[in-house]
Design a protein around this motif. Structure first.
Motif, short mmCIF file in Angstrom:
data_model
loop_
_atom_site.label_atom_id
_atom_site.label_comp_id
_atom_site.label_asym_id
_atom_site.label_seq_id
_atom_site.Cartn_x
_atom_site.Cartn_y
_atom_site.Cartn_z
N LEU A 332 0.82 -1.21 0.00
CA LEU A 332 0.00 0.00 0.00
C LEU A 332 0.86 1.27 0.00
CD1 LEU A 332 -2.92 0.81 -0.13
CD2 LEU A 332 -3.02 0.77 2.36
N THR A 333 1.98 1.24 0.70
CA THR A 333 2.87 2.41 0.72
C THR A 333 3.45 2.64 -0.67
OG1 THR A 333 3.43 1.77 2.98
CG2 THR A 333 4.76 3.49 1.99
N TYR A 334 3.81 1.55 -1.33
CA TYR A 334 4.30 1.65 -2.71
C TYR A 334 3.23 2.28 -3.60
CZ TYR A 334 6.33 0.40 -7.20
OH TYR A 334 6.85 0.46 -8.46
N GLN A 335 2.03 1.74 -3.52
CA GLN A 335 0.94 2.21 -4.40
C GLN A 335 0.58 3.66 -4.11
OE1 GLN A 335 -2.38 -0.56 -4.61
NE2 GLN A 335 -1.01 -2.31 -4.44
N ASN A 336 0.47 4.01 -2.84
CA ASN A 336 0.08 5.37 -2.50
C ASN A 336 1.07 6.39 -3.03
OD1 ASN A 336 -2.48 5.44 -1.19
ND2 ASN A 336 -1.58 4.44 0.59
N PHE A 337 2.36 6.07 -2.98
CA PHE A 337 3.32 7.02 -3.52
C PHE A 337 3.34 6.97 -5.04
CE2 PHE A 337 7.19 8.83 -5.01
CZ PHE A 337 7.32 9.97 -4.23
N ALA A 338 3.51 5.78 -5.59
CA ALA A 338 3.75 5.65 -7.04
C ALA A 338 2.56 6.14 -7.87
CB ALA A 338 4.07 4.20 -7.39
N PHE A 339 1.35 5.78 -7.43
CA PHE A 339 0.18 6.07 -8.29
C PHE A 339 -0.08 7.56 -8.44
CE2 PHE A 339 -2.04 1.70 -7.39
CZ PHE A 339 -0.94 1.06 -7.93
N THR A 340 0.44 8.37 -7.50
CA THR A 340 0.25 9.81 -7.66
C THR A 340 1.53 10.51 -8.12
OG1 THR A 340 0.74 10.18 -5.33
CG2 THR A 340 -1.58 10.00 -5.93
N ALA A 341 2.67 9.84 -7.99
CA ALA A 341 3.95 10.51 -8.28
C ALA A 341 4.03 11.00 -9.72
CB ALA A 341 5.11 9.57 -7.98
N ALA A 342 3.47 10.23 -10.65
CA ALA A 342 3.54 10.63 -12.06
C ALA A 342 2.91 12.00 -12.27
CB ALA A 342 2.87 9.58 -12.94
N GLN A 343 1.92 12.35 -11.42
CA GLN A 343 1.27 13.66 -11.53
C GLN A 343 1.94 14.72 -10.64
OE1 GLN A 343 -1.05 10.92 -11.90
NE2 GLN A 343 -0.85 11.63 -14.00
N THR A 344 2.61 14.31 -9.59
CA THR A 344 2.99 15.29 -8.57
C THR A 344 4.49 15.52 -8.43
OG1 THR A 344 2.96 13.54 -6.91
CG2 THR A 344 0.94 14.81 -7.17
N VAL A 345 5.32 14.53 -8.77
CA VAL A 345 6.77 14.69 -8.56
C VAL A 345 7.41 15.28 -9.81
CG1 VAL A 345 8.94 13.53 -8.03
CG2 VAL A 345 6.83 12.78 -6.93
N ARG A 346 8.05 16.43 -9.65
CA ARG A 346 8.70 17.09 -10.80
C ARG A 346 10.16 17.37 -10.47
NH1 ARG A 346 5.52 15.22 -13.12
NH2 ARG A 346 3.71 15.98 -14.25
#
Lengths: 346, 346
Positions: A332-346
């Motif tokens: 779940l920690t993997y998913q929570n970070f990864a699934f939004t990172a494509a939109q939020t991490v720059r």
């Protein structure tokens, strides 16, 4: 020449019939039965042929358990929670609200004692069942109006069946049983306020977004709904061991393949639904919490009065709760970070 | 009498050898190869027998691709990212940091064009590969000290290989290559500061918790690591169609079964590790974000200089990003609520 009869005997020509609970048009639901038939035929050099019939052609969907029980057909493919009216414990074959995800259900079924418990139950219906498909976590359906609190569910006419319907009733809604073909016009006319079916790919075909734009998630009553391949027990017992192994292996493949296909097609379907005007909404946390309580109150009541339910529930719940703890960590920690990172991490 | 020779011809007696990249002791990693052999034997009435050898008995783990390429053995079972030194694109066979989960990888492989792309790549090694196992999201490993910021990674000697190691290097750590048997003492003596392996069930056996108690998650470099069954291409092409179907079906079963077994056993193993003193820690968000950036910088560099990598990356990334969006909706919302509700909703 001496060996030939033995070979022939161990690989007899067999033709079986399989009745699906789904029409051909819902290809993700109907498809696993065809995949099983195709693989079994390929593996046996076409000596074991299974002909797949869509819902209603030989057997109506809600008679599929009876048909496998009586041997009207040798096999049926159906979510066995269709038959919780006969026996509430049959819900464990498919899904209980707030139950295990696809992976967790597989873990319980294959490596947590689930298969043995379920087969013991199914034997009472003269059937051996195989896990053979899953939808993953479903959507919560299309609503004409937004929901803000549990109070918004009061008197809400919601097309939802089974245990999900029982929970909704405890939360104040009025579950409606309606054939799929009648849902669109009922929702359009306002005869009902909301309707749920499966997930984006199937939901898109019914077109409900045009008459009820609020598309809620998650369908907490089906966090992963499994399909069963039911086989008439005397027919199963008549098979040579190699054909039994072929069926077992093909069912495992179909179980995984159906999930993979849903995941592949749901992603694009959701995008199209949003383009068609679907407004995505998460159920308010208050509704989820009340639904959690209502679900477990129902299970406690069933466990007190139904020994078959209690026996499976004990195994299922201990396993589920431990799975929930473990999945919170790495997965779940993997998913929570990864699934939004494509939109939020720059 | 006329039919007998045809039957015999279509079901020849075949004996193959399969070399696993894992020792027998790691039963979740070694097991899928045995499952494939067992199912193929059962399906073919023992006419097609595959003998499974543990790592090193015929072929050392890091020679398994070469062995399948040359036909030293007909089959090997291995995570093909072992061979990214030969070809970085082989990482797509197994896992890339911040890649798809088990379900998403299956969706891409079976229904998103992944299988065809990977088979085109593997053909250059005279091999046809099948998806045959997955670990799920792994843990991040055992650390002697807590991590608070990216600065805490400076100079940290971390036993981690492959692309994960390359990312850690960009974040300031010093990746260490160390045989598994040497990790415990190196960590005890402080020669290294941290080491990662797989997940609770496998990690428990190495006993690292006694010398490095901080157990980090998630192992973002392996959000779902897949194993491949590699088959020497001329051997594959010599098989009758029914045996090919048997292998294909058995691999699909093994892929799902390995995941189910890991999920079942990891849950209990994590509980035991915590009882043994493991202190669970999530990687700080800053480290995850920097690792996300470093991973994608590496992929962009590889895609610019390596056409094979670029070709698969294009398919993989588009598919991954759409999967991530869809999974945030029903699946992740379900999991985020349900996995904590058992502890929090009263």
């Amino acid at each position: 020449a001496l060996a030939a009869p033995a070979i022939a005997q161990s690989a007899p020509e067999i033709r079986w019939r399989l009745s699906s609970a789904f029409p051909r048009t819902f290809d993700t639901l109907f498809g696993p039965a065809e995949l099983i038939a195709r693989q079994v035929a390929a593996i046996t050099d076409n000596r074991f042929q299974i002909r797949v019939f869509p819902a209603g052609e030989i057997v109506p969907p809600f008679s599929t358990l009876e048909a496998a029980q009586n041997g009207t057909v040798e096999m049926t493919h159906v979510p066995n929670y269709y038959f919780i009216g006969k026996e509430p414990a049959l819900a464990f074959e498919t899904a209980l609200p707030w139950g295990m995800t696809f992976r967790q259900h597989n873990a319980w079924y294959y490596h947590g004692g689930g298969q043995a418990l379920l087969r013991e139950l199914m034997r009472e219906y003269n059937v051996i069942s195989f896990l053979a498909g899953n939808t993953g976590a479903q959507m919560g359906g299309f609503f004409r109006k937004e929901l803000r609190t549990v109070a918004d569910l009061q008197g809400l006419k919601f097309r939802i069946a089974g245990l999900g319907g029982q929970i909704m009733a405890r939360l104040g809604a009025t579950p409606q049983q309606l054939a799929l073909g009648e849902v669109y016009s009922a929702l359009e006319r306002g005869t009902i306020d909301a309707a749920e079916f499966v997930g984006p790919y199937d939901d898109e075909r019914i077109g409900l977004v045009r008459v009820a734009p609020f598309y809620y998630y998650p369908g907490f009553w089906e966090g992963g709904a499994a399909l069963s391949l039911n086989i008439h027990l005397p027919a199963w017992e008549s098979l040579p061991a190699s054909y039994k192994a072929a069926i077992e292996t093909a069912c495992a493949m179909a179980n995984a393949d159906m999930m993979a296909k849903y995941d592949a097609v749901n992603a694009a379907a959701l995008r199209r639904l949003v383009a068609q005007g679907a407004q995505l909404r998460a159920f308010p946390r208050e509704i989820l919490a009340e639904a959690w309580k209502a679900a477990h109150a129902i299970y406690d009541e069933l466990a007190r009065t139904n020994a078959k339910f209690a026996r499976i529930y004990e195994s299922w719940k201990v396993f589920r709760d431990e799975q929930f703890l473990w999945f919170r960590v790495a997965e779940l920690t993997y998913q929570n970070f990864a699934f939004t990172a494509a939109q939020t991490v720059r």
